[in-house]
Design a protein around this motif. Structure first.
Motif, PDB file in Angstrom:
ATOM      1  N   LYS A 273      -6.030  -2.450   2.209  1.00 20.38           N
ATOM      2  CA  LYS A 273      -5.169  -1.333   2.604  1.00 20.38           C
ATOM      3  C   LYS A 273      -4.761  -0.490   1.403  1.00 20.38           C
ATOM      4  CE  LYS A 273      -3.230  -3.191   6.884  1.00 20.38           C
ATOM      5  NZ  LYS A 273      -1.995  -3.504   7.636  1.00 20.38           N
ATOM      6  N   ILE A 274      -4.542  -1.147   0.271  1.00 19.24           N
ATOM      7  CA  ILE A 274      -4.209  -0.401  -0.946  1.00 19.24           C
ATOM      8  C   ILE A 274      -5.378   0.500  -1.330  1.00 19.24           C
ATOM      9  CG2 ILE A 274      -3.894  -0.643  -3.443  1.00 19.24           C
ATOM     10  CD1 ILE A 274      -2.161  -3.125  -2.806  1.00 19.24           C
TER      11      ILE A 274
ATOM     12  N   ASN B  23      -5.795   3.504   0.897  1.00 16.28           N
ATOM     13  CA  ASN B  23      -4.728   4.504   0.795  1.00 16.28           C
ATOM     14  C   ASN B  23      -4.558   5.075  -0.612  1.00 16.28           C
ATOM     15  OD1 ASN B  23      -3.022   4.596   3.517  1.00 16.28           O
ATOM     16  ND2 ASN B  23      -3.681   2.486   3.206  1.00 16.28           N
ATOM     17  N   SER B  24      -5.400   4.638  -1.525  1.00 18.36           N
ATOM     18  CA  SER B  24      -5.235   5.059  -2.918  1.00 18.36           C
ATOM     19  C   SER B  24      -6.076   6.292  -3.239  1.00 18.36           C
ATOM     20  CB  SER B  24      -5.615   3.922  -3.866  1.00 18.36           C
ATOM     21  OG  SER B  24      -5.536   4.358  -5.210  1.00 18.36           O
TER      22      SER B  24
ATOM     23  N   TRP C 167       0.828  -1.214   0.000  1.00 17.03           N
ATOM     24  CA  TRP C 167       0.000   0.000   0.000  1.00 17.03           C
ATOM     25  C   TRP C 167       0.863   1.265   0.000  1.00 17.03           C
ATOM     26  CZ3 TRP C 167      -0.247  -4.191   3.118  1.00 17.03           C
ATOM     27  CH2 TRP C 167       0.415  -4.120   4.355  1.00 17.03           C
TER      28      TRP C 167
END
Length: 243
Positions: free
Chosen positions: A68-69, A72-73, A33
């Motif tokens: 999580k990616i 947080n993207s 992430w």
């Protein structure tokens, strides 16, 4: 043409395989992430995610990292690997994934492609065509179903698929350059929004890809070349914006 950084996930780590071989992996990050933030800061507009565990198992295998990616993207995400049914598509849609890549399922279950196009629209469904020696590979690139990639291209074109990623497995992770001939052939026959994948390792590769057809290539995926400093992502993004 856009540059699309790749994050391949195996056991919730960012890795790269050599020619799709699960026994030949290099781990690049235990926190994939964080890579998203780095790629975004360098100008990436779309990030390519592959659930390698999912590709083999036929179901999501890196949920922790993918969540999580996504959390947080700040850019669009496309995801493939293990999407074999509508329930998995719905799961990733609820998670906030923007584009879904159908690979094995597009080969063995054409009706899923038809249903997905109706439910999510042509701009959110991408078919991944993964080939080696001219034949399509499935299930994490480990199974040969005896289908020539040209015949598969014709099938998905008739189905109304618009977005296609073509990967030459023999070049993936090798830093040897893409299979330019195949991309020229595909774009000479079909009006796909085509993304190149496999072997993209330099600005020169991107320049050649951007000129295929009449500049019709939609994008190019690159992973190992970024991680190992062969391609400066910021420079590649800036270059492609000018082409």
């Amino acid at each position: 043409m856009i540059v699309i950084p790749a994050i391949d996930l195996l056991e919730n780590q960012a890795v790269r395989l050599y020619q799709g071989d699960y026994q030949k992996k290099t781990i690049y990050s235990d926190a994939p992430w964080n890579l998203v933030a780095d790629f975004t800061s360098q100008g990436a507009e779309l990030i390519h995610l592959v659930d390698l565990d999912g590709a083999k198992l036929g179901k999501p295998g890196n949920e922790t990292a993918i969540r999580k990616i996504q959390e947080n993207s700040k850019v669009k995400l496309e995801l493939g690997g293990g999407i074999r049914n509508l329930d998995t598509l719905k799961f990733y849609d609820n998670l906030g994934i923007d584009r879904f890549i159908l690979g094995t399922s597009a080969v063995i279950d054409p009706k899923l492609v038809d249903d997905a196009l109706v439910l999510y629209g042509v701009d959110r469904i991408v078919v991944g065509v993964d080939a080696k020696d001219g034949f399509v590979k499935t299930q994490g690139w480990e199974k040969d179903v005896g289908l020539r990639f040209e015949d598969f291209m014709e099938r998905i074109h008739i189905q109304g698929v618009r977005h296609v990623i073509f990967t030459d497995i023999s070049l993936d992770g090798t830093l040897q350059g893409p299979n330019f001939y195949s991309y020229e052939w595909i774009l000479s026959k079909y009006p796909f929004q085509l993304i190149a994948s496999g072997g993209v390792s330099s600005i020169e590769d991107l320049e050649v890809l951007s000129k295929i057809g009449s500049g019709e290539m939609y994008g190019a995926i690159t992973g190992k070349a970024i991680y190992e400093g062969k391609i400066d992502l910021r420079a590649a993004v800036d270059f492609c914006k000018k082409t």
